[in-house]
Design a protein around this motif. Structure first.
Motif, mmCIF file in Angstrom:
data_model
loop_
_atom_site.group_PDB
_atom_site.id
_atom_site.type_symbol
_atom_site.label_atom_id
_atom_site.label_comp_id
_atom_site.label_asym_id
_atom_site.label_seq_id
_atom_site.Cartn_x
_atom_site.Cartn_y
_atom_site.Cartn_z
ATOM 1 N N MET A 1 0.846 -1.201 0.000
ATOM 2 C CA MET A 1 0.000 0.000 0.000
ATOM 3 C C MET A 1 0.876 1.244 0.000
ATOM 4 N N SER A 2 0.484 2.255 -0.757
ATOM 5 C CA SER A 2 1.287 3.484 -0.800
ATOM 6 C C SER A 2 1.120 4.258 0.507
ATOM 7 N N LEU A 3 2.057 5.177 0.748
ATOM 8 C CA LEU A 3 2.007 6.004 1.960
ATOM 9 C C LEU A 3 0.671 6.743 2.036
ATOM 10 N N GLU A 4 0.249 7.334 0.915
ATOM 11 C CA GLU A 4 -0.998 8.113 0.915
ATOM 12 C C GLU A 4 -2.197 7.231 1.239
ATOM 13 N N THR A 5 -2.256 6.033 0.644
ATOM 14 C CA THR A 5 -3.389 5.121 0.901
ATOM 15 C C THR A 5 -3.436 4.735 2.376
ATOM 16 N N GLU A 6 -2.273 4.416 2.946
ATOM 17 C CA GLU A 6 -2.212 4.032 4.365
ATOM 18 C C GLU A 6 -2.720 5.162 5.259
ATOM 19 N N ILE A 7 -2.292 6.385 4.968
ATOM 20 C CA ILE A 7 -2.675 7.517 5.825
ATOM 21 C C ILE A 7 -4.162 7.838 5.669
ATOM 22 N N GLN A 8 -4.664 7.769 4.437
ATOM 23 C CA GLN A 8 -6.075 8.126 4.186
ATOM 24 C C GLN A 8 -7.044 7.145 4.840
ATOM 25 N N ARG A 9 -6.587 5.934 5.147
ATOM 26 C CA ARG A 9 -7.520 4.971 5.766
ATOM 27 C C ARG A 9 -7.488 5.023 7.299
ATOM 28 N N ARG A 10 -6.708 5.945 7.863
ATOM 29 C CA ARG A 10 -6.660 6.108 9.328
ATOM 30 C C ARG A 10 -7.853 6.931 9.819
ATOM 31 N N ARG A 11 -8.427 6.506 10.946
ATOM 32 C CA ARG A 11 -9.476 7.277 11.629
ATOM 33 C C ARG A 11 -9.116 7.299 13.117
ATOM 34 N N THR A 12 -8.680 8.459 13.599
ATOM 35 C CA THR A 12 -8.247 8.562 15.001
ATOM 36 C C THR A 12 -9.193 9.493 15.742
ATOM 37 N N PHE A 13 -9.858 8.970 16.764
ATOM 38 C CA PHE A 13 -10.858 9.803 17.455
ATOM 39 C C PHE A 13 -10.885 9.510 18.946
ATOM 40 N N ALA A 14 -11.419 10.470 19.698
ATOM 41 C CA ALA A 14 -11.584 10.305 21.148
ATOM 42 C C ALA A 14 -13.063 10.157 21.454
ATOM 43 N N ILE A 15 -13.356 9.410 22.512
ATOM 44 C CA ILE A 15 -14.733 9.317 23.014
ATOM 45 C C ILE A 15 -14.768 10.113 24.313
ATOM 46 N N ILE A 16 -15.642 11.118 24.373
ATOM 47 C CA ILE A 16 -15.687 11.988 25.555
ATOM 48 C C ILE A 16 -17.116 12.099 26.084
ATOM 49 N N SER A 17 -17.244 12.362 27.377
ATOM 50 C CA SER A 17 -18.570 12.591 27.953
ATOM 51 C C SER A 17 -18.428 12.939 29.419
ATOM 52 N N HIS A 18 -19.566 13.245 30.027
ATOM 53 C CA HIS A 18 -19.666 13.386 31.476
ATOM 54 C C HIS A 18 -19.524 11.977 32.073
ATOM 55 N N PRO A 19 -19.072 11.848 33.348
ATOM 56 C CA PRO A 19 -18.991 10.511 33.946
ATOM 57 C C PRO A 19 -20.326 9.779 33.890
ATOM 58 N N ASP A 20 -20.261 8.480 33.663
ATOM 59 C CA ASP A 20 -21.436 7.592 33.706
ATOM 60 C C ASP A 20 -22.392 7.737 32.534
ATOM 61 N N ALA A 21 -21.986 8.417 31.470
ATOM 62 C CA ALA A 21 -22.882 8.494 30.303
ATOM 63 C C ALA A 21 -22.767 7.218 29.464
ATOM 64 N N GLY A 22 -21.724 6.412 29.725
ATOM 65 C CA GLY A 22 -21.579 5.155 28.994
ATOM 66 C C GLY A 22 -20.450 5.161 27.989
ATOM 67 N N LYS A 23 -19.487 6.013 28.240
ATOM 68 C CA LYS A 23 -18.371 6.206 27.297
ATOM 69 C C LYS A 23 -17.522 4.942 27.158
ATOM 70 N N THR A 24 -17.127 4.376 28.308
ATOM 71 C CA THR A 24 -16.275 3.183 28.269
ATOM 72 C C THR A 24 -17.043 1.989 27.710
ATOM 73 N N THR A 25 -18.346 1.895 28.012
ATOM 74 C CA THR A 25 -19.175 0.820 27.452
ATOM 75 C C THR A 25 -19.227 0.935 25.928
ATOM 76 N N LEU A 26 -19.386 2.161 25.431
ATOM 77 C CA LEU A 26 -19.427 2.365 23.978
ATOM 78 C C LEU A 26 -18.090 1.954 23.348
ATOM 79 N N THR A 27 -16.976 2.307 24.009
ATOM 80 C CA THR A 27 -15.661 1.900 23.506
ATOM 81 C C THR A 27 -15.587 0.386 23.375
ATOM 82 N N GLU A 28 -16.041 -0.319 24.437
ATOM 83 C CA GLU A 28 -16.067 -1.791 24.426
ATOM 84 C C GLU A 28 -16.815 -2.314 23.206
ATOM 85 N N LYS A 29 -17.994 -1.738 22.970
ATOM 86 C CA LYS A 29 -18.852 -2.278 21.913
ATOM 87 C C LYS A 29 -18.301 -1.949 20.523
#
Length: 526
Positions: A1-29
């Motif tokens: 795979m070319s450098l550009e193809t490898e980079i374009q297929r990356r998706r880097t994101f954070a899951i954020i919320s108030h405590p107990d909204a279910g953030k860690t559960t969503l990460t699990e799923k």
């Protein structure tokens, strides 16, 4: 795979919320749907002695909360997904703020019953400041909660962002029957299963008479009128508006019961941005550049308690990182090579030979080589900004409770404050160590980790302080005069910089009035 193809297929994101909204559960799923794990740990469940994949620290398992950002990567439909599960508790907000500098987009989790809470508002301000694209997941639809249209209004008002539902629920709580996926124009019926992925019945045509047989005449009619109302009130979804941070798509579901998560993930990989250009002090860095560059946004001590190792988390900003290749550590001005760079699945890690822009990798840091904000490059002098330490709001003297373990305590304090979650100041007047944090819970975490990870006992002693301010001045005479007059309020931070410890707002204001040529900074980045 070319450098550009490898980079374009990356998706880097954070899951954020108030405590107990279910953030860690969503990460699990999300990991479950991505095939990274096959059975989810019931978070905070005492019946099933499993804990969430992302909550691996001992204190997290005991408290049922996240106290540190976890990094997890997996492959899904030819995309490489990097999730950062952040702490929701406000006492750990600084870790979350820094994590937001290392991601390209964000998923905000909102509890359907509680709506938008204080910590969610604060985190959204950081996203807005950085123009980070946001998707909102309204969780816990299997419980009684607010009316979906009221929730959409609240999201717009409280988070100050336009919203567009891309799925919509049929009832909630005990009567919850599923969601209509507006993005893919199909109906997903609700069948709760906490641990495994269940098959779904799909309706591609909302006007299909069979719909009444499945959800009932009343619910079918209500769903049709709700969708008409949505199309009348909200503009069609515009991907460019989402990418520029002006529009938040909204999904409904129940993370605990695996419902609505797959739809969220499928839509996310299609619309979320690949790695974006990042501004360094010198110039803007394009992720597709050939040369490697990256910065340290987090340091974690004792990921493996058996080896007492520190790991520095690197966000790769451009190009390709390779194992055993020399890279320049800009602050130290020396070349270094890394024989064991790692990729993560929370605490589990594996050695990687290469990684690309958008990826998060871990570098072993046993000798305190790295600090938060350090830059690594192929050779170019670059400095990435936007990783401040904020002035703490709570302070305590830290004392050794076991003189036989002085060395362990010193090492523990040094490594834990290197993580950037708490700050260490040494009072120049009496040479006592002061720990500053943004919340009370941090003191408990530090005490717990010192004992269980380093075998050191500490005790806290109260100290009444209002603010810690970093000070600097071009006027050496005035700075010397200030230091003489305020000797008992002066300390140094870990980097040896001068810090003024004001014990009240009045004292701070008087100091600012009396010493006009001294700059008082409320975060460490100046």
């Amino acid at each position: 795979m070319s450098l550009e193809t490898e980079i374009q297929r990356r998706r880097t994101f954070a899951i954020i919320s108030h405590p107990d909204a279910g953030k860690t559960t969503l990460t699990e799923k999300l990991l479950l749907f991505g095939g990274a794990i096959h059975v989810a740990g019931a978070v905070k469940s005492n019946k099933i002695r499993k804990t969430a994949t992302s909550d691996w620290m001992e204190i997290e398992k005991q408290r049922g909360i996240s106290v540190a950002t976890s990094v997890m990567g997996f492959e899904y439909k030819n995309f490489k997904i990097n999730i950062l599960d952040t702490p929701g508790h406000q006492d750990f907000a600084e870790d979350t703020y820094r994590t937001l500098t290392a991601v390209d987009s964000v998923i905000i989790v909102v509890d359907a019953a509680k709506g938008v809470e204080m910590q969610t508002r604060k985190l959204m301000e950081v996203c807005r400041m950085r123009k980070t694209p946001v998707i909102i997941f309204v969780n816990k639809m299997d419980r009684e909660g607010k009316d979906p249209f009221d929730l959409l209004d609240e999201l717009e008002q409280e988070l100050k962002i336009a919203v567009r539902p891309l799925s919509f629920p049929i009832n909630m709580g005990a009567k919850f029957k599923g969601v209509y996926n507006i993005f893919e124009k199909k109906l997903d019926l609700y069948m709760p299963d906490k641990q495994h992925i269940t098959e779904k019945i799909e309706f591609s045509d909302i006007n299909n008479p069979e719909l009444e047989k499945v959800v009932g005449e009343q619910d079918a009619a209500k769903l049709c009128s709700d969708l008409e109302l949505i199309n009348g009130v909200y503009n069609p979804f515009d991907n460019n508006e989402y990418l520029s941070g002006n529009l938040a798509p909204v999904f409904f579901g129940s993370a605990l019961n695996n419902f609505g998560v797959n739809e969220l993930l499928d839509c996310f990989v299609k619309i979320a941005p690949p790695p974006k250009p990042i501004a360094a002090q010198e110039r803007k860095i394009n992720p597709l550049e050939e040369n490697f560059s990256g910065f340290i946004f987090k340091i974690h001590a004792n990921m493996d308690p058996n080896h007492r190792s520190c790991i520095a988390f690197v966000k790769i900003c451009s190009g390709k990182f390779e194992r055993n290749v020399n890279y320049k550590h800009i602050r130290l001005g020396r070349m270094m090579k890394f024989s064991a760079p790692t990729a993560f699945m929370a605490q589990k890690k594996e050695t990687v030979d290469e990684a690309f822009a958008g990826d998060i990798i871990g570098l072993p840091d046993n000798g305190g080589t790295f600090k938060i904000g350090d830059t690594l490059t192929s050779g170019e002098e670059l400095h990435f900004k936007g990783l401040p330490s904020f002035s703490p709001e709570m302070f305590k003297y830290i004392e050794n409770a076991d003189p036989m373990k002085t060395k362990q305590l010193e090492k523990g304090i040094a490594q834990l404050t290197d993580e950037g979650v708490a700050q260490l100041f040494v009072n120049q007047y009496n040479n006592r160590k002061i720990i500053g944090t943004v919340g009370q819970l941090q003191f408990e975490v530090i005490q717990y980790r010192l004992e269980h990870e380093y075998g050191a006992l500490c005790r806290w002693e109260a100290i009444s302080l209002y603010k810690a301010c970093w000070i600097e001045s071009d006027n050496a005479e005035e700075l010397d005069n200030f230091k003489r007059r305020k000797a008992q309020y002066l300390a140094t931070d870990k980097d040896g910089r001068d810090v003024f410890l004001a014990d009240s707002q009045y004292v701070l204001q008087m100091a600012q009035n009396d010493f006009k040529n001294i700059k008082f900074h409320f975060n460490s980045e100046f």
